[in-house]
Scaffold this active site. Structure first.
Site, PDB file in Angstrom:
ATOM      1  N   ASP A  71       0.828  -1.207   0.000  1.00  0.00           N
ATOM      2  CA  ASP A  71       0.000   0.000   0.000  1.00  0.00           C
ATOM      3  C   ASP A  71       0.865   1.261   0.000  1.00  0.00           C
ATOM      4  O   ASP A  71       1.979   1.255   0.523  1.00  0.00           O
ATOM      5  CB  ASP A  71      -0.891  -0.020   1.253  1.00  0.00           C
ATOM      6  CG  ASP A  71      -2.070   0.928   1.122  1.00  0.00           C
ATOM      7  OD1 ASP A  71      -2.284   1.493   0.029  1.00  0.00           O
ATOM      8  OD2 ASP A  71      -2.795   1.103   2.126  1.00  0.00           O
TER       9      ASP A  71
ATOM     10  N   ASN B  82       1.446   3.418  -2.878  1.00  0.00           N
ATOM     11  CA  ASN B  82       2.035   3.864  -4.150  1.00  0.00           C
ATOM     12  C   ASN B  82       1.511   5.238  -4.560  1.00  0.00           C
ATOM     13  O   ASN B  82       2.265   6.101  -5.002  1.00  0.00           O
ATOM     14  CB  ASN B  82       1.686   2.887  -5.285  1.00  0.00           C
ATOM     15  CG  ASN B  82       2.312   1.526  -5.098  1.00  0.00           C
ATOM     16  OD1 ASN B  82       3.159   1.351  -4.239  1.00  0.00           O
ATOM     17  ND2 ASN B  82       1.884   0.567  -5.905  1.00  0.00           N
TER      18      ASN B  82
ATOM     19  N   ARG C 219       0.094   7.662  -2.682  1.00  0.00           N
ATOM     20  CA  ARG C 219       0.559   8.739  -1.796  1.00  0.00           C
ATOM     21  C   ARG C 219       2.022   9.074  -2.047  1.00  0.00           C
ATOM     22  O   ARG C 219       2.424  10.233  -2.033  1.00  0.00           O
ATOM     23  CB  ARG C 219       0.357   8.346  -0.323  1.00  0.00           C
ATOM     24  CG  ARG C 219      -1.005   8.730   0.213  1.00  0.00           C
ATOM     25  CD  ARG C 219      -1.286   8.018   1.505  1.00  0.00           C
ATOM     26  NE  ARG C 219      -1.588   6.611   1.275  1.00  0.00           N
ATOM     27  CZ  ARG C 219      -1.588   5.684   2.229  1.00  0.00           C
ATOM     28  NH1 ARG C 219      -1.275   6.008   3.463  1.00  0.00           N
ATOM     29  NH2 ARG C 219      -1.909   4.451   1.949  1.00  0.00           N
TER      30      ARG C 219
ATOM     31  N   HIS D  65       3.011   3.400  -8.900  1.00  0.00           N
ATOM     32  CA  HIS D  65       2.813   1.974  -9.182  1.00  0.00           C
ATOM     33  C   HIS D  65       4.030   1.405  -9.921  1.00  0.00           C
ATOM     34  O   HIS D  65       4.433   0.271  -9.684  1.00  0.00           O
ATOM     35  CB  HIS D  65       1.548   1.760 -10.013  1.00  0.00           C
ATOM     36  CG  HIS D  65       0.289   2.138  -9.275  1.00  0.00           C
ATOM     37  ND1 HIS D  65       0.059   1.749  -7.984  1.00  0.00           N
ATOM     38  CD2 HIS D  65      -0.794   2.868  -9.649  1.00  0.00           C
ATOM     39  CE1 HIS D  65      -1.128   2.225  -7.590  1.00  0.00           C
ATOM     40  NE2 HIS D  65      -1.651   2.909  -8.590  1.00  0.00           N
TER      41      HIS D  65
ATOM     42  N   LEU E 123      11.359 -20.267  -4.847  1.00  0.00           N
ATOM     43  CA  LEU E 123      10.376 -19.371  -4.223  1.00  0.00           C
ATOM     44  C   LEU E 123       9.036 -19.528  -4.931  1.00  0.00           C
ATOM     45  O   LEU E 123       8.976 -19.597  -6.158  1.00  0.00           O
ATOM     46  CB  LEU E 123      10.837 -17.902  -4.349  1.00  0.00           C
ATOM     47  CG  LEU E 123       9.858 -16.870  -3.787  1.00  0.00           C
ATOM     48  CD1 LEU E 123       9.835 -16.902  -2.257  1.00  0.00           C
ATOM     49  CD2 LEU E 123      10.208 -15.456  -4.262  1.00  0.00           C
TER      50      LEU E 123
ATOM     51  N   ARG F  31       1.497  -5.098   6.080  1.00  0.00           N
ATOM     52  CA  ARG F  31       0.870  -4.030   5.311  1.00  0.00           C
ATOM     53  C   ARG F  31       1.729  -2.779   5.424  1.00  0.00           C
ATOM     54  O   ARG F  31       2.097  -2.376   6.526  1.00  0.00           O
ATOM     55  CB  ARG F  31      -0.543  -3.730   5.801  1.00  0.00           C
ATOM     56  CG  ARG F  31      -1.213  -2.666   4.921  1.00  0.00           C
ATOM     57  CD  ARG F  31      -2.670  -2.464   5.210  1.00  0.00           C
ATOM     58  NE  ARG F  31      -3.253  -1.612   4.201  1.00  0.00           N
ATOM     59  CZ  ARG F  31      -4.498  -1.670   3.777  1.00  0.00           C
ATOM     60  NH1 ARG F  31      -5.308  -2.552   4.271  1.00  0.00           N
ATOM     61  NH2 ARG F  31      -4.949  -0.839   2.850  1.00  0.00           N
TER      62      ARG F  31
ATOM     63  N   GLU G 118       0.254 -13.813  11.891  1.00  0.00           N
ATOM     64  CA  GLU G 118       0.660 -12.621  12.630  1.00  0.00           C
ATOM     65  C   GLU G 118       0.558 -11.450  11.656  1.00  0.00           C
ATOM     66  O   GLU G 118       0.708 -11.618  10.437  1.00  0.00           O
ATOM     67  CB  GLU G 118       2.124 -12.756  13.086  1.00  0.00           C
ATOM     68  CG  GLU G 118       2.382 -13.925  13.998  1.00  0.00           C
ATOM     69  CD  GLU G 118       1.840 -13.699  15.408  1.00  0.00           C
ATOM     70  OE1 GLU G 118       1.785 -12.533  15.840  1.00  0.00           O
ATOM     71  OE2 GLU G 118       1.466 -14.683  16.064  1.00  0.00           O
TER      72      GLU G 118
HETATM   73  C1  FPP Z   1      -1.805   0.209  -3.322  1.00  0.00           C
HETATM   74  O1  FPP Z   1      -1.357   1.533  -3.280  1.00  0.00           O
HETATM   75  C2  FPP Z   1      -1.240  -0.468  -4.461  1.00  0.00           C
HETATM   76  C3  FPP Z   1      -1.955  -1.004  -5.482  1.00  0.00           C
HETATM   77  C4  FPP Z   1      -3.416  -0.963  -5.567  1.00  0.00           C
HETATM   78  C5  FPP Z   1      -1.260  -1.611  -6.620  1.00  0.00           C
HETATM   79  C6  FPP Z   1      -0.151  -2.547  -6.305  1.00  0.00           C
HETATM   80  C7  FPP Z   1       0.622  -2.707  -7.517  1.00  0.00           C
HETATM   81  C8  FPP Z   1       1.970  -2.665  -7.616  1.00  0.00           C
HETATM   82  C9  FPP Z   1       2.903  -2.593  -6.477  1.00  0.00           C
HETATM   83  C10 FPP Z   1       2.564  -2.620  -8.961  1.00  0.00           C
HETATM   84  C11 FPP Z   1       2.984  -3.777  -9.657  1.00  0.00           C
HETATM   85  C12 FPP Z   1       2.733  -5.123  -9.171  1.00  0.00           C
HETATM   86  C13 FPP Z   1       3.196  -6.214  -9.829  1.00  0.00           C
HETATM   87  C14 FPP Z   1       2.867  -7.549  -9.358  1.00  0.00           C
HETATM   88  C15 FPP Z   1       4.060  -6.066 -11.008  1.00  0.00           C
HETATM   89  P1  FPP Z   1      -2.401   2.706  -3.452  1.00  0.00           P
HETATM   90  O2  FPP Z   1      -2.448   3.080  -4.888  1.00  0.00           O
HETATM   91  O3  FPP Z   1      -3.708   2.303  -2.857  1.00  0.00           O
HETATM   92  O4  FPP Z   1      -1.736   3.840  -2.607  1.00  0.00           O
HETATM   93  P2  FPP Z   1      -2.476   4.999  -1.826  1.00  0.00           P
HETATM   94  O5  FPP Z   1      -3.213   4.359  -0.693  1.00  0.00           O
HETATM   95  O6  FPP Z   1      -1.341   5.825  -1.365  1.00  0.00           O
HETATM   96  O7  FPP Z   1      -3.365   5.707  -2.800  1.00  0.00           O
END
Ligand code: FPP
Length: 235
Positions: free
Chosen positions: A13, A15, A17, A30, A124, A181, A200
Site C-alpha cells: 500500500d 504507491n 501517496r 505503481h 520461491l 501491510r 501474525e
Molecule cells: C496500493 O497503493 C497499491 C496497489 C493498488 C497496486 C499494487 C501494484 C503494484 C505494487 C505494482 C505492480 C505489481 C506487480 C505484481 C508487477 P495505493 O495506490 O492504494 O496507494 P495509496 O493508498 O497511497 O493511494
C-alpha cells in the site's frame, strides 16, 4: 526462537501517496512499486521465505479511474513479459489468485503462460493476487462446492474445513504465517480472510515504493520474537 516465516503475504500500500507527495501522477508510484516487487522477490529466498504472496489488485480497485486501472493492468502484463526470463533463472514459481474472468484475455493468457513456464521452479513460490477479494474467493469456492452437492458428488456432511480449503484459489498454497501491510494503514482489506486466521500481522509506516529488503528483514526478526500459540497454551 521460532523460525523465519515460511509464507509471507504483503499488502503493498502507499504507491499513490508516494507519487502524489512528489507531485507525480499515481501511476509513477505503481511503476516504482513494481520495481520494489522485483527487489523483494530477489531477496526473499535468502531471508528464508519459501512462499510470498502479494496483493496487486483487489476486487474493489475497479472503482479507480480508467487511466489508473488500465495503467495497472499494463504494468502486470509488462512484469510478466519482462520478468519471465529472470524469474525462471531465479527458480521462482509464479501463480495467481483472484477471479481472472474479468481481466483482459491477453493478460489471462500471459498469466496462464507464466504459471506453466515456471511450474517446475522450487526456490520461491510467488503468488500474485489480481482481481482478488477474500469474500469473493469464499463465495466462488462455496458456489463450486454447492454445485458438487447439487450433482450428488459431495455429501453435505462431508463438507469440512479441508473441503472448503481445497475449493479456494489458494488450494495448493499453505496459509500465511505473516501478513505485512505498508503505508501505515492497519486494515485487512479483504486479503486472505480465511487463510490468515492464525497469521501474525505487521504494519509499517513505510510506503510501498520505499520498502526495502532491509525493512523486510527487520520485520522478520520481530516476527521471530513473537510467541505463536495457535489457540493453545504455552508448554
Ligand atoms: C496500493 O497503493 C497499491 C496497489 C493498488 C497496486 C499494487 C501494484 C503494484 C505494487 C505494482 C505492480 C505489481 C506487480 C505484481 C508487477 P495505493 O495506490 O492504494 O496507494 P495509496 O493508498 O497511497 O493511494
Amino acid at each position: 526462537m521460532p523460525s523465519a516465516p515460511r509464507h509471507v503475504a504483503i499488502i503493498m500500500d502507499g504507491n499513490g501517496r508516494w507519487a502524489t507527495s512528489k507531485g507525480w501522477p499515481r501511476l509513477v508510484g505503481h511503476r516504482k512499486g513494481a520495481e520494489r516487487v522485483k527487489e523483494i522477490v530477489r531477496a526473499a529466498p535468502d531471508l528464508g521465505i519459501e512462499w510470498l504472496t502479494i496483493y496487486a489488485f483487489s476486487t474493489e480497485n475497479w472503482k479507480r479511474s480508467t487511466e489508473e486501472v488500465l495503467g495497472l493492468m499494463g504494468l502486470f502484463q509488462r512484469y510478466i513479459q519482462r520478468e519471465a526470463e529472470g524469474l525462471s533463472a531465479e527458480g521462482v514459481r509464479m501463480r495467481f489468485i483472484g477471479d481472472r474472468k474479468r481481466l483482459d484475455t491477453k493478460l489471462q493468457d500471459l498469466m496462464a503462460w507464466i504459471e506453466d513456464r515456471t511450474r517446475g521452479n522450487r526456490k520461491l513460490n510467488l503468488t500474485v493476487a489480481i482481481n482478488y477479494g477474500g469474500r469473493d474467493e469464499l463465495v466462488r469456492a462455496m458456489r463450486r462446492l454447492a454445485r458438487q452437492v447439487a450433482d450428488g458428488s459431495l455429501d453435505p456432511e462431508a463438507l469440512d474445513e479441508a473441503a472448503l480449503d481445497g475449493a479456494l484459489d489458494t488450494a495448493q498454497i499453505p496459509d500465511p504465517d505473516l501478513v505485512i501491510r505498508t503505508s501505515g494503514e492497519t486494515r485487512v482489506s479483504n486479503f486472505l480472510l480465511w487463510q490468515a486466521a492464525y497469521a501474525e500481522y505487521e504494519f509499517t509506516p513505510t510506503l510501498w515504493p520505499d520498502f526495502t529488503p532491509e525493512i523486510l528483514s527487520d520485520i522478520l526478526l520481530r516476527f521471530q520474537g513473537r510467541d505463536r500459540r495457535f489457540g493453545g497454551v504455552k508448554p
